[in-house]
Design a protein around this motif. Structure first.
Motif, PDB file in Angstrom:
ATOM      1  N   THR A  84      -6.198  -3.576  -5.878  1.00 48.96           N
ATOM      2  CA  THR A  84      -5.910  -1.801  -5.045  1.00 48.96           C
ATOM      3  C   THR A  84      -4.335  -2.331  -3.967  1.00 48.96           C
ATOM      4  OG1 THR A  84      -7.380  -0.722  -6.007  1.00 48.96           O
ATOM      5  CG2 THR A  84      -5.882   0.237  -3.920  1.00 48.96           C
ATOM      6  N   ALA A  85      -5.068  -2.852  -2.706  1.00 53.49           N
ATOM      7  CA  ALA A  85      -4.249  -3.061  -1.311  1.00 53.49           C
ATOM      8  C   ALA A  85      -2.894  -4.312  -2.227  1.00 53.49           C
ATOM      9  CB  ALA A  85      -4.640  -4.133  -0.584  1.00 53.49           C
ATOM     10  N   LEU A  86      -2.789  -5.590  -3.285  1.00 55.76           N
ATOM     11  CA  LEU A  86      -1.976  -5.499  -3.305  1.00 55.76           C
ATOM     12  C   LEU A  86      -0.779  -5.294  -4.440  1.00 55.76           C
ATOM     13  CD1 LEU A  86      -3.221  -9.443  -4.252  1.00 55.76           C
ATOM     14  CD2 LEU A  86      -1.964  -8.789  -2.467  1.00 55.76           C
ATOM     15  N   TRP A  87      -1.851  -4.356  -4.900  1.00 56.50           N
ATOM     16  CA  TRP A  87      -0.638  -3.021  -5.540  1.00 56.50           C
ATOM     17  C   TRP A  87      -0.386  -2.538  -4.303  1.00 56.50           C
ATOM     18  CZ3 TRP A  87       0.395   1.717  -5.522  1.00 56.50           C
ATOM     19  CH2 TRP A  87       1.879   1.956  -6.503  1.00 56.50           C
ATOM     20  N   LEU A  88      -0.380  -1.603  -3.381  1.00 55.28           N
ATOM     21  CA  LEU A  88       0.144  -1.178  -2.358  1.00 55.28           C
ATOM     22  C   LEU A  88       0.715  -1.759  -2.012  1.00 55.28           C
ATOM     23  CD1 LEU A  88      -0.337   1.684  -1.450  1.00 55.28           C
ATOM     24  CD2 LEU A  88      -2.050   0.352   0.315  1.00 55.28           C
ATOM     25  N   LEU A  89       0.170  -2.866  -1.002  1.00 51.23           N
ATOM     26  CA  LEU A  89       0.987  -3.787  -0.422  1.00 51.23           C
ATOM     27  C   LEU A  89       3.192  -4.154  -1.093  1.00 51.23           C
ATOM     28  CD1 LEU A  89       0.375  -7.452   1.020  1.00 51.23           C
ATOM     29  CD2 LEU A  89       3.107  -7.049  -0.357  1.00 51.23           C
ATOM     30  N   GLN A  90       2.849  -4.745  -2.144  1.00 50.28           N
ATOM     31  CA  GLN A  90       4.242  -4.736  -2.965  1.00 50.28           C
ATOM     32  C   GLN A  90       4.545  -3.178  -3.399  1.00 50.28           C
ATOM     33  OE1 GLN A  90       5.213  -6.941  -3.557  1.00 50.28           O
ATOM     34  NE2 GLN A  90       3.810  -8.439  -3.615  1.00 50.28           N
ATOM     35  N   ALA A  91       3.834  -2.034  -3.368  1.00 45.20           N
ATOM     36  CA  ALA A  91       4.985  -0.864  -3.172  1.00 45.20           C
ATOM     37  C   ALA A  91       5.153   0.018  -2.192  1.00 45.20           C
ATOM     38  CB  ALA A  91       3.994  -0.203  -3.566  1.00 45.20           C
ATOM     39  N   MET A  92       4.988  -0.879  -0.817  1.00 43.76           N
ATOM     40  CA  MET A  92       4.439  -0.387   0.373  1.00 43.76           C
ATOM     41  C   MET A  92       6.432  -1.204   0.582  1.00 43.76           C
ATOM     42  SD  MET A  92       3.316   1.415   2.619  1.00 43.76           S
ATOM     43  CE  MET A  92       1.879   2.905   2.992  1.00 43.76           C
ATOM     44  N   SER A  93       6.464  -2.407  -0.253  1.00 46.51           N
ATOM     45  CA  SER A  93       7.476  -3.233   0.514  1.00 46.51           C
ATOM     46  C   SER A  93       9.186  -2.634   0.329  1.00 46.51           C
ATOM     47  CB  SER A  93       7.490  -4.414  -0.222  1.00 46.51           C
ATOM     48  OG  SER A  93       6.527  -5.384   0.081  1.00 46.51           O
ATOM     49  N   ARG A  94       8.929  -2.086  -0.994  1.00 46.44           N
ATOM     50  CA  ARG A  94       9.832  -0.681  -0.286  1.00 46.44           C
ATOM     51  C   ARG A  94      10.539   0.226  -0.067  1.00 46.44           C
ATOM     52  NH1 ARG A  94      11.503   1.140  -7.343  1.00 46.44           N
ATOM     53  NH2 ARG A  94      10.628  -0.664  -7.564  1.00 46.44           N
ATOM     54  N   TYR A  95       9.857   0.407   1.138  1.00 51.40           N
ATOM     55  CA  TYR A  95       9.792   0.896   2.137  1.00 51.40           C
ATOM     56  C   TYR A  95       9.784   0.122   3.615  1.00 51.40           C
ATOM     57  CZ  TYR A  95       8.758   4.978  -0.744  1.00 51.40           C
ATOM     58  OH  TYR A  95       9.194   5.469  -2.347  1.00 51.40           O
ATOM     59  N   VAL A  96       9.693  -0.958   4.081  1.00 56.29           N
ATOM     60  CA  VAL A  96      10.141  -2.125   4.778  1.00 56.29           C
ATOM     61  C   VAL A  96      11.171  -1.355   5.078  1.00 56.29           C
ATOM     62  CG1 VAL A  96      10.030  -4.154   5.823  1.00 56.29           C
ATOM     63  CG2 VAL A  96       8.250  -3.656   4.273  1.00 56.29           C
ATOM     64  N   PRO A  97      11.906  -1.147   5.401  1.00 52.94           N
ATOM     65  CA  PRO A  97      13.283  -0.738   5.918  1.00 52.94           C
ATOM     66  C   PRO A  97      12.999   0.911   6.822  1.00 52.94           C
ATOM     67  CG  PRO A  97      14.143  -1.425   3.389  1.00 52.94           C
ATOM     68  CD  PRO A  97      12.356  -0.752   3.841  1.00 52.94           C
ATOM     69  N   HIS A  98      12.414   2.094   6.176  1.00 54.84           N
ATOM     70  CA  HIS A  98      12.056   3.090   6.642  1.00 54.84           C
ATOM     71  C   HIS A  98      11.347   2.624   8.036  1.00 54.84           C
ATOM     72  CE1 HIS A  98      13.487   3.810   2.257  1.00 54.84           C
ATOM     73  NE2 HIS A  98      12.543   4.646   2.229  1.00 54.84           N
ATOM     74  N   PHE A  99      10.375   2.228   8.225  1.00 54.35           N
ATOM     75  CA  PHE A  99       9.425   2.007   8.740  1.00 54.35           C
ATOM     76  C   PHE A  99      10.429   0.722   9.979  1.00 54.35           C
ATOM     77  CE2 PHE A  99       5.841   2.058   5.691  1.00 54.35           C
ATOM     78  CZ  PHE A  99       4.800   2.838   6.450  1.00 54.35           C
ATOM     79  N   ILE A 100      10.672   0.072   9.772  1.00 56.35           N
ATOM     80  CA  ILE A 100      11.685  -0.862  10.568  1.00 56.35           C
ATOM     81  C   ILE A 100      12.755   0.394  11.256  1.00 56.35           C
ATOM     82  CG2 ILE A 100      13.187  -1.815  10.644  1.00 56.35           C
ATOM     83  CD1 ILE A 100      12.630  -3.850   8.794  1.00 56.35           C
ATOM     84  N   ALA A 101      13.131   1.727  11.230  1.00 58.16           N
ATOM     85  CA  ALA A 101      14.274   2.009  11.340  1.00 58.16           C
ATOM     86  C   ALA A 101      13.557   3.269  12.385  1.00 58.16           C
ATOM     87  CB  ALA A 101      14.848   2.742  10.225  1.00 58.16           C
ATOM     88  N   LEU A 102      12.251   3.771  11.713  1.00 62.30           N
ATOM     89  CA  LEU A 102      11.678   4.699  12.644  1.00 62.30           C
ATOM     90  C   LEU A 102      10.917   4.276  13.884  1.00 62.30           C
ATOM     91  CD1 LEU A 102       9.887   6.406   9.631  1.00 62.30           C
ATOM     92  CD2 LEU A 102      11.917   7.428  10.887  1.00 62.30           C
ATOM     93  N   ALA A 103      10.733   2.969  13.520  1.00 67.36           N
ATOM     94  CA  ALA A 103      10.112   2.450  14.636  1.00 67.36           C
ATOM     95  C   ALA A 103      10.816   1.760  15.623  1.00 67.36           C
ATOM     96  CB  ALA A 103       8.942   1.338  14.213  1.00 67.36           C
ATOM     97  N   ALA A 104      12.680   0.985  15.563  1.00 67.32           N
ATOM     98  CA  ALA A 104      12.755   0.391  16.522  1.00 67.32           C
ATOM     99  C   ALA A 104      13.359   0.699  17.938  1.00 67.32           C
ATOM    100  CB  ALA A 104      14.909   0.520  15.315  1.00 67.32           C
ATOM    101  N   SER A 105      12.933  -0.232  18.701  1.00 64.17           N
ATOM    102  CA  SER A 105      13.200   0.520  19.827  1.00 64.17           C
ATOM    103  C   SER A 105      13.355  -1.422  21.083  1.00 64.17           C
ATOM    104  CB  SER A 105      11.975   0.839  20.676  1.00 64.17           C
ATOM    105  OG  SER A 105      10.432  -0.229  20.138  1.00 64.17           O
ATOM    106  N   SER A 106      14.226  -2.542  20.111  1.00 64.26           N
ATOM    107  CA  SER A 106      14.433  -3.185  20.884  1.00 64.26           C
ATOM    108  C   SER A 106      16.682  -3.675  20.560  1.00 64.26           C
ATOM    109  CB  SER A 106      13.832  -4.985  19.972  1.00 64.26           C
ATOM    110  OG  SER A 106      13.976  -4.783  18.478  1.00 64.26           O
ATOM    111  N   PRO A 107      16.790  -3.019  21.040  1.00 63.48           N
ATOM    112  CA  PRO A 107      17.774  -3.631  21.359  1.00 63.48           C
ATOM    113  C   PRO A 107      19.059  -4.351  21.930  1.00 63.48           C
ATOM    114  CG  PRO A 107      18.007  -1.551  22.484  1.00 63.48           C
ATOM    115  CD  PRO A 107      16.839  -1.641  22.051  1.00 63.48           C
TER     116      PRO A 107
END
Length: 373
Positions: free
Chosen positions: A146-169
């Motif tokens: 289950t962990a590996l399935w979720l890891l791979q599925a979540m990988s599509r949303y890595v850009p979403h996490f990056i953009a929502l948390a971005a704080s290093s200009p």
């Protein structure tokens, strides 16, 4: 040594780690005060722990296992207040943000800990440049598959996490033109990036054994993947987020991660595929560079879209999970962020555009971190 068995944890439980900046009150540069601060917190009763990080100008706070967004917010708020009280006599402030705007990496000092010395011996100057600050989110999983399935599925949303948390200009006094410049430092490490594609814990164990035989790795900590399994905790760990400027935003991002994981596991709306990796690095770069304005490519349809234009629909789609998990305020905060197109990186840039100096920007970030709400 074979890969340890995956230790089951409560599904969708949360844990949050935040790497924080220690700031000198006079010049607003980083201050190598971790040893003194940790000593003052040695007997503190905290919901989680405070630990050293690789250089003396940073620390990491961790929650205990949390049920959801409200628990994360409560624990982070308590620890924030304890940190501020302990740091005050040292004339040290604390702030979030993925990078310090003007610190020079050559001035950093490595914390006296065997693992940090090992990293310095292996990676040289990259160890000091690793004075960057991220949020890690752990999500509980019942088993390794289950962990590996979720890891791979979540990988599509890595850009979403990056953009929502971005704080290093800013980096070393310069505007990088990136929303998240922090990740450029992380990407310099050879075992960073995306985890290999596998959906079987048994198969992953064989991969780990091959890597261990090379002598490159001795444990999961040696992988700096964007999302990695943590078998000792029974979690996957999302590692691409900059540290936000407030504990409220950090808790909201954890709530989003929990709701997204719940939706993915319950609905199985996508089928993870090795071809997802074809556009992964491009999408990740777009999110780091442009944040919510990133132009992403769907790995299956090859359709291009603007991240910020798709996010409102995703956040609304997750509301049933948020209602059940008590995370509605978390998603509402992120909805407002997307609607205004003003994340933490934009806020920091706005301060400089409004006439503040970079030390003034750091001072404002410290004030924001210390604010109760």
């Amino acid at each position: 040594m074979p890969l340890q068995a995956f230790g089951a944890s409560a599904p969708l439980s949360l844990g949050v780690e935040l790497e924080l900046q220690l700031i000198d009150r006079l010049d607003r540069d980083l201050e190598p005060a971790a040893t003194e601060l940790l000593a003052r917190l040695e007997n503190a009763s905290l919901p989680g722990q405070v630990s050293p990080e690789i250089t003396l100008s940073m620390i990491e706070i961790c929650t205990n296992v949390c049920d959801g967004y409200g628990d994360v917010l409560e624990q982070l708020s308590f620890t924030r207040d304890a940190l501020l009280a302990a740091a005050a006599p040292l004339k040290v402030d604390i702030c979030g943000g993925g990078t310090h705007p003007f610190q020079q990496w050559t001035q950093r000092q490595i914390y006296d800990k065997p693992r940090f010395k090992q990293i310095t011996g292996l990676y040289g100057y990259l160890a000091k440049q690793f004075t960057v600050f991220g949020q890690h989110i752990h999500i509980g999983c019942p088993d390794g598959d289950t962990a590996l399935w979720l890891l791979q599925a979540m990988s599509r949303y890595v850009p979403h996490f990056i953009a929502l948390a971005a704080s290093s200009p800013y980096v070393q006094g310069e505007d990088t033109a990136f929303q998240s410049a922090r990740l450029n430092t992380v990407f310099a490490f050879p075992l960073s990036g995306q985890a290999p594609f596998t959906l079987s814990w048994e198969e992953f164990g064989r991969y780990f054994a091959r890597m261990e035989r090379t002598g490159i790795v001795a444990g999961m900590k040696d992988f700096y993947w964007d999302i990695r399994p943590k078998p000792e905790y029974g979690t996957i760990e999302i590692r691409v987020l900059d540290t936000p400027l407030t504990v409220q935003r950090a808790a909201a991002l954890a709530g989003f991660a929990q709701c997204l994981a719940a939706w993915l596991l319950e609905e199985r709306p996508i089928k993870p595929h090795a071809d997802d990796q074809l556009v992964y690095t491009y999408n990740r770069f777009q999110a780091c560079r442009f944040g919510l304005d990133a132009q992403l490519v769907d790995p299956q349809s090859n359709e291009a879209y603007v991240l910020g234009e798709r996010l409102p629909a995703l956040l609304e789609l997750l509301m049933p999970q948020a209602e059940r998990l008590g995370a509605v305020p978390a998603l509402q905060e992120l909805q407002q962020l997307v609607a205004r197109r003003e994340g933490d990186a934009d806020w920091l840039r706005g301060l400089l555009a409004g006439g503040r100096s970079l030390p003034g920007v750091v001072a404002a970030a410290c004030e924001r971190w210390a604010a109760a709400d």
